[in-house]
Design a protein around this motif. Structure first.
Motif, short mmCIF file in Angstrom:
data_model
loop_
_atom_site.label_atom_id
_atom_site.label_comp_id
_atom_site.label_asym_id
_atom_site.label_seq_id
_atom_site.Cartn_x
_atom_site.Cartn_y
_atom_site.Cartn_z
N PRO A 25 0.80 -1.23 0.00
CA PRO A 25 0.00 0.00 0.00
C PRO A 25 0.83 1.28 0.00
O PRO A 25 0.43 2.29 -0.58
CB PRO A 25 -0.83 -0.12 1.29
CG PRO A 25 -0.89 -1.58 1.57
CD PRO A 25 0.42 -2.13 1.10
N GLN A 26 2.01 1.25 0.61
CA GLN A 26 2.85 2.44 0.65
C GLN A 26 3.40 2.81 -0.72
O GLN A 26 3.73 3.97 -0.96
CB GLN A 26 4.00 2.24 1.64
CG GLN A 26 3.55 2.11 3.09
CD GLN A 26 4.72 1.96 4.03
OE1 GLN A 26 5.84 1.66 3.61
NE2 GLN A 26 4.50 2.16 5.32
N LYS A 27 3.50 1.83 -1.62
CA LYS A 27 4.08 2.09 -2.93
C LYS A 27 3.05 2.44 -3.99
O LYS A 27 3.39 3.05 -5.00
CB LYS A 27 4.90 0.87 -3.39
CG LYS A 27 6.12 0.61 -2.53
CD LYS A 27 6.95 -0.53 -3.09
CE LYS A 27 8.22 -0.75 -2.27
NZ LYS A 27 9.06 -1.84 -2.80
N ILE A 28 1.81 2.04 -3.78
CA ILE A 28 0.79 2.31 -4.80
C ILE A 28 -0.27 3.29 -4.32
O ILE A 28 -1.25 3.52 -5.02
CB ILE A 28 0.12 0.99 -5.26
CG1 ILE A 28 -0.55 0.28 -4.08
CG2 ILE A 28 1.12 0.08 -5.95
CD1 ILE A 28 -1.32 -0.97 -4.49
N SER A 29 -0.06 3.89 -3.15
CA SER A 29 -0.99 4.88 -2.63
C SER A 29 -0.38 6.27 -2.76
O SER A 29 0.83 6.45 -2.62
CB SER A 29 -1.33 4.61 -1.16
OG SER A 29 -1.96 3.36 -1.02
N GLY A 30 -1.23 7.25 -3.06
CA GLY A 30 -0.77 8.62 -3.19
C GLY A 30 -0.77 9.35 -1.86
O GLY A 30 -1.00 8.75 -0.80
N LEU A 31 -0.53 10.66 -1.90
CA LEU A 31 -0.51 11.45 -0.68
C LEU A 31 -1.86 11.48 0.01
O LEU A 31 -1.95 11.72 1.21
CB LEU A 31 -0.06 12.88 -1.00
CG LEU A 31 1.36 13.05 -1.55
CD1 LEU A 31 1.69 14.53 -1.69
CD2 LEU A 31 2.37 12.37 -0.66
N CYS A 32 -2.92 11.25 -0.76
CA CYS A 32 -4.27 11.26 -0.18
C CYS A 32 -4.58 9.97 0.56
O CYS A 32 -5.61 9.89 1.25
CB CYS A 32 -5.31 11.49 -1.28
SG CYS A 32 -5.30 10.20 -2.56
#
Length: 350
Positions: free
Chosen positions: A194-201
């Motif tokens: 999740p940390q690699k495919i999630s944006g700042l939001c």
């Protein structure tokens, strides 16, 4: 054809169309427009363009007019409203903190006339803010409009830098948000961390959707991974897909992988949608030196070198005192470790 003026408003990520009337509007020209919220200040995204009547009828609302080309007084008023918005945000945050702990203020926007302010906040659940509206109206003496937005809208409004080092797509490109699913990441062979495919939001990155259709199309035409393909050297296994370059890596048992462009495969058999064979000429091309394709050939390119190029001289490398000390300690540690392994290890040099 209908003349329209594409205008960018400060707090709207999309470029909106307005009726320019008889005004001659150029790109980057400041203008004053009339919207459903009131009088607003905007910047022309381009010169006046012509669109079809069908495109105008497809809009969600009728074209609203461009009131005038912005005067010096309008520009000064817009700057004053921007300062007022910046000064109001800390007050909004303080009041919201006292009113509801789950309310996260994002921004404040004063319209050009100065008689109305829009307060944007993010919250997971619906919040009754009627009491807060009364307090804000008493504090700022303007009409108050409260807007609850989502986390993706918050990221677009605030902006920032994404994992790629570029400005956030939602801020830079604007437009409507499109659904993004975890299946899009799987289809592109990306890590599901999740940390690699999630944006700042905190949601899945918008860019996961950009190349999804290309990956889906290529994989529907190419042999599947681990499938067997007939080659002049014997049966080969599909070990990799290079989607951007449309290249399939094939590995004959006991040999190194060979990269073959999908366009060089023999046509798919009748009744099938995927090719399963490579011809003699395509295989010879792929296994020869000419088979270095695109980026691989560029690795060995020396066109950027000149006759005056020199290698770095180790004696001229600059070290700081801390670096030398750290290097000495590290060297002693490595020597000690090597000696320990030499005495206690079971392996010896031949």
């Amino acid at each position: 054809m209908v003349r329209v003026a594409p205008i960018n408003l400060t707090f709207n990520p999309r470029t909106l169309w307005f009726d320019p009337g008889d005004l001659d509007i150029e790109k980057d020209m400041p203008v004053v427009v009339r919207t459903a919220r009131g009088t607003e200040f905007g910047i022309a995204a381009s010169e006046v363009i012509e669109v079809s009547e069908e495109q105008v009828r497809a809009l969600k609302s009728a074209l609203r007019p461009v009131e005038r080309i912005a005067t010096e007084e309008d520009i000064e008023q817009a700057a004053e409203m921007e300062r007022a918005s910046a000064e109001a945000l800390p007050v909004f945050k303080e009041m919201a903190r006292e009113y509801h702990e789950d309310m996260h203020p994002v921004s404040v926007e004063f319209l050009l006339d100065g008689d109305k302010a829009v307060f944007y906040f993010e919250a997971e659940e619906r919040i009754d803010f009627r009491e807060l509206v009364r307090k804000l109206a008493a504090r700022f003496h303007v009409r108050i409009d409260m807007r609850q937005i989502g986390v993706r809208d918050e990221a677009r409004m605030v902006g920032g830098i994404g994992h790629c080092g570029q400005e956030l797509c939602c801020k830079r490109l604007g437009g409507e948000f499109c659904p993004v699913s975890i299946r899009m990441a799987k289809e592109q062979g990306l890590s599901l961390n999740p940390q690699k495919i999630s944006g700042l939001c905190g949601r899945l990155m918008c860019c996961l959707r950009y190349e999804f259709d290309a990956y889906k199309d290529f994989k529907s035409r190419a042999p599947k991974l681990n499938a067997t393909v007939q080659t002049p050297a014997g049966p080969a296994k599909v070990v990799d897909h290079d989607v951007p370059r449309e290249i399939v890596s094939l590995k004959v048992e006991g040999e190194k992988p060979v990269k073959v462009p999908l366009s060089e495969f023999d046509p798919a058999p009748e009744g099938a949608t995927r090719p399963n064979a490579v011809g003699e000429e395509a295989w010879e091309e792929a296994t020869s030196d000419r088979g270095l394709i695109g980026g691989e050939a560029l690795i060995f390119s020396t066109s950027q070198f000149t006759g005056a190029d020199k290698l770095a001289e180790g004696a001229k490398v600059r070290h700081t005192g801390g670096s030398r000390k750290g290097s000495g300690e590290a060297g002693r540690s490595r020597r000690g470790g090597s000696e320990g392994r030499g005495r206690g290890g079971s392996r010896s040099a031949g």
